[in-house]
Design an enzyme around this catalytic site. Structure first.
Site, PDB file in Angstrom:
ATOM      1  N   HIS C  17      45.134  40.075  46.994  1.00  0.00           N
ATOM      2  CA  HIS C  17      44.408  41.039  47.833  1.00  0.00           C
ATOM      3  C   HIS C  17      45.127  41.229  49.164  1.00  0.00           C
ATOM      4  CE1 HIS C  17      40.692  39.381  45.556  1.00  0.00           C
ATOM      5  NE2 HIS C  17      40.962  40.571  45.050  1.00  0.00           N
ATOM      6  N   LYS C  41      26.404  42.036  40.944  1.00  0.00           N
ATOM      7  CA  LYS C  41      26.770  40.803  40.229  1.00  0.00           C
ATOM      8  C   LYS C  41      26.648  39.562  41.106  1.00  0.00           C
ATOM      9  CE  LYS C  41      31.834  41.531  40.575  1.00  0.00           C
ATOM     10  NZ  LYS C  41      33.130  41.363  39.913  1.00  0.00           N
ATOM     11  N   ARG C  90      46.302  45.334  38.607  1.00  0.00           N
ATOM     12  CA  ARG C  90      46.957  44.150  38.106  1.00  0.00           C
ATOM     13  C   ARG C  90      47.176  44.305  36.610  1.00  0.00           C
ATOM     14  NH1 ARG C  90      43.359  40.464  38.158  1.00  0.00           N
ATOM     15  NH2 ARG C  90      41.874  42.172  38.310  1.00  0.00           N
ATOM     16  N   SER C 128      40.463  36.800  41.263  1.00  0.00           N
ATOM     17  CA  SER C 128      39.474  35.896  41.854  1.00  0.00           C
ATOM     18  C   SER C 128      38.820  35.032  40.789  1.00  0.00           C
ATOM     19  CB  SER C 128      38.400  36.706  42.588  1.00  0.00           C
ATOM     20  OG  SER C 128      38.959  37.386  43.682  1.00  0.00           O
TER      21      SER C 128
END
Lengths: 168, 168, 168, 168, 168, 168
Positions: C17, C41, C90, C128
């Site tokens: 990030h 979430k 990604r 993450s």
């Protein structure tokens, strides 16, 4: 390539897993089938049940050992003296996830290599979650899992259905 | 190709689903839209609500019938006398999962074929989960779902927001 | 391209990030890093914790601002006066999901463009969730996240382990 | 983000390219549309023809310039003073190839960033090769390319058809 | 769904194609297997040879007709009175290409629907190009193609090998 | 796992290939790097040149042997007494093609297993074709290939450029 581990959740073991175990064990001196604990995701069967299913189903395969593990996979590989991690590449597998995980494991331990193997053609679409889904809905999974697993799935979901019926 | 089923969760039905229903119904004598129960995943709307939305939205499409179902999809197909399962292939769909599921269904019932159809261009990216996500955040989903669904989404999430506001 | 937002959950922020923030901030006059609330979430760290980690880690990057947001992303973009949304691509990202989300955002607000950027080569596999998974299992994540995040992860998971040990 | 290049073969330019040019030009001070020479792959139209089609089609878009280029893309970017390369991400594009190319370009020139943009929804499936294929088979491509390109395609393939008919 | 076409190059026909022809023909009143001419790509076998192989191999399948075609697929579909195009979805197929082509065909003719079917499990990896590659290298392809095709491949490549040997 | 082959075109060998050779050779008793002839696709370097580059670059790796081969891969594996085929899985590789090829090879020879390995992180995007493309355009490829290959690429493309310049 003396020792390798074949890690997974095996919830439950399928004929696809067993096919891969046979293939992998023929290439190495010793194969440790490593059954993950429930730490990171909820499983249908307990770690001990999943280990027992695997032990029974691999009893006739030479140089295969079934073990539970907890914690970091590369740490476990070091503990059992394995420098190779074997992973099955199914069509339905999340290839990008596997790829990222392999690179991450290499960062965590330079000594470990990940080898991807392709299961037998009849198993390229098979997964534990598909099996669970079909069994939950009352489908016949005897063509996908060993008899002991099939019985256990049937009992588990019958109990749930009865409970729901009584509660409903 | 007398009878086909178009199964799904439809939580809620979108214009993409309705587009596919129109396309599929023009190819078969009878199309059963089969709405899955909540057994395997949590839904926002109850099975009855999801059936009602679909019935209202397909009232003007000939030879379409909306039904709830529970249990194995291929069993349900046999029960309603359908030898074809229709599935929409969106860009955002999980193609590998659909592929595996199609092979699994064929194993469970040799009599059933899965046909994949492509929805209208404007709907190739649309999914029920995107709609739920946008509606939850207060976005306008009137361009993606029928008016009755749009109203129901608004009410459902307003109630949640008020509850949170009061609890907060 | 005066103002852009870089939205995400950042649970927690990784070097991937931060790499992207540096790249993006060099292209625009002002970059708002927008940290989503927990609405949709469950997160490991609270929104405030995730904002604090980002603020500390980007303190030396010019023209970068860290903000929390709630609700629809395009609405937030309008509020902060940004006409560009930056997203990292990604290898392990869900490209189809990103694509659908970009088309949906454009439907919701014609004024906003989504730009996808590629992070530095060393971060193309980093996420993450991988970091959380490794940290949960006791792995060393100091090569993937800033020191403050690494400490926080260690404490959080040690507390959990102690709790489990006592309960077990 | 003063200057950007949007490189491609544009063989021929489609409405998808033009849509992206409009979107990209609104974000930067100056956009150079860079038309690759025939060096690495055989093209249907000459570089000059492809440039002419683009110039005519972008005549009304402000701050857009069309140029031919030869050789390494990052070198060309440096020559025209651009620090950004814009690429369209279609559904039918080869995402992995684009990703690898972006990383390669960064290795060749650290000063250049690649930004991926999503074209308008109606163009996410459109490609020059699909247009060529349809035109070659006598299909109507007027909904996909500017009128001048449509005429040129028709003439080019009619000449070929006549030649084959005479030779046959 | 009275009439459907199953178009392809069939260079050469494989057991995967034949499996799909059987499945598709059981769903429609009439299936036209449409063999593309050599216009757009170089083929190993002539159009007539490819048609002959298919006719011989489908002689026992009811309501199947083999035809050559040239030009636009949707035009051909209209000419034979078919409103459905059947395509096989193999694992190794280019799904994104198929998807774009389906959308393009719909643009060219609103009256035609594309249905994707999944071939039998044993054929999900099989393709004509794999078969040609194996046969070229002297491998046994009798498990993948009908006997007449297998003989033709053997002769074709033996001739080439002898030519090379003499020229070498 | 006594003997393995690592087959490829190696046109030319890159640091990614060499990384994989090192990783694979550490796992097996003997690794044969098998260089395909030009039979099925046009190559930039002759088979002998490609073999020479590999021999020079792997001179210091123990138990590695470089060989040319022609014909079916599984036949070659049997000839050199290898029961394992090693393949690199790059992000930019065609995973579905590799998968199909692995299943095909297993059909052709039940005795051979395909193992996929992941190259070092810095090479996951590298391919011979990218290297050729960059070198053709005059880019610096010294970071991707051994010095001898870099020189050969430079000479080859300079000759072409001069030829074109004189002809132009």
């Amino acid at each position: 390539m003396r020792s390798a581990i074949y890690p997974g959740t095996f919830d439950p073991v399928t004929f696809g897993h067993l096919d891969l175990i046979r293939r992998a064990s023929s290439l190495v001196d010793r194969l440790v089938v490593s059954v993950a604990t429930e730490a990171s995701k909820q499983t249908l069967f307990s770690q001990q049940e999943r280990i027992d299913f695997l032990r029974e189903a691999t009893a006739d395969v030479r140089d295969v050992e079934v073990r539970g593990f907890e914690g970091l996979l590369v740490r476990h590989a070091e503990e059992v003296g394995a420098n190779v991690i074997v992973r099955g590449l199914r069509v339905v597998s999340d290839f990008e996830y596997e790829f990222g995980m392999a690179l991450m494991n290499r960062r965590l331990s330079a000594a470990v290599e990940v080898l991807f193997m392709v299961p037998g053609e009849a198993y390229t679409f098979l997964s534990s979650s598909l099996v669970r889904e079909v069994a939950l809905l009352g489908g016949d999974v005897s063509g996908f899992v060993p008899p002991a697993v099939e019985r256990a799935l049937r009992e588990k979901f019958r109990a749930q259905a009865e409970f729901r019926a009584r509660a409903g």
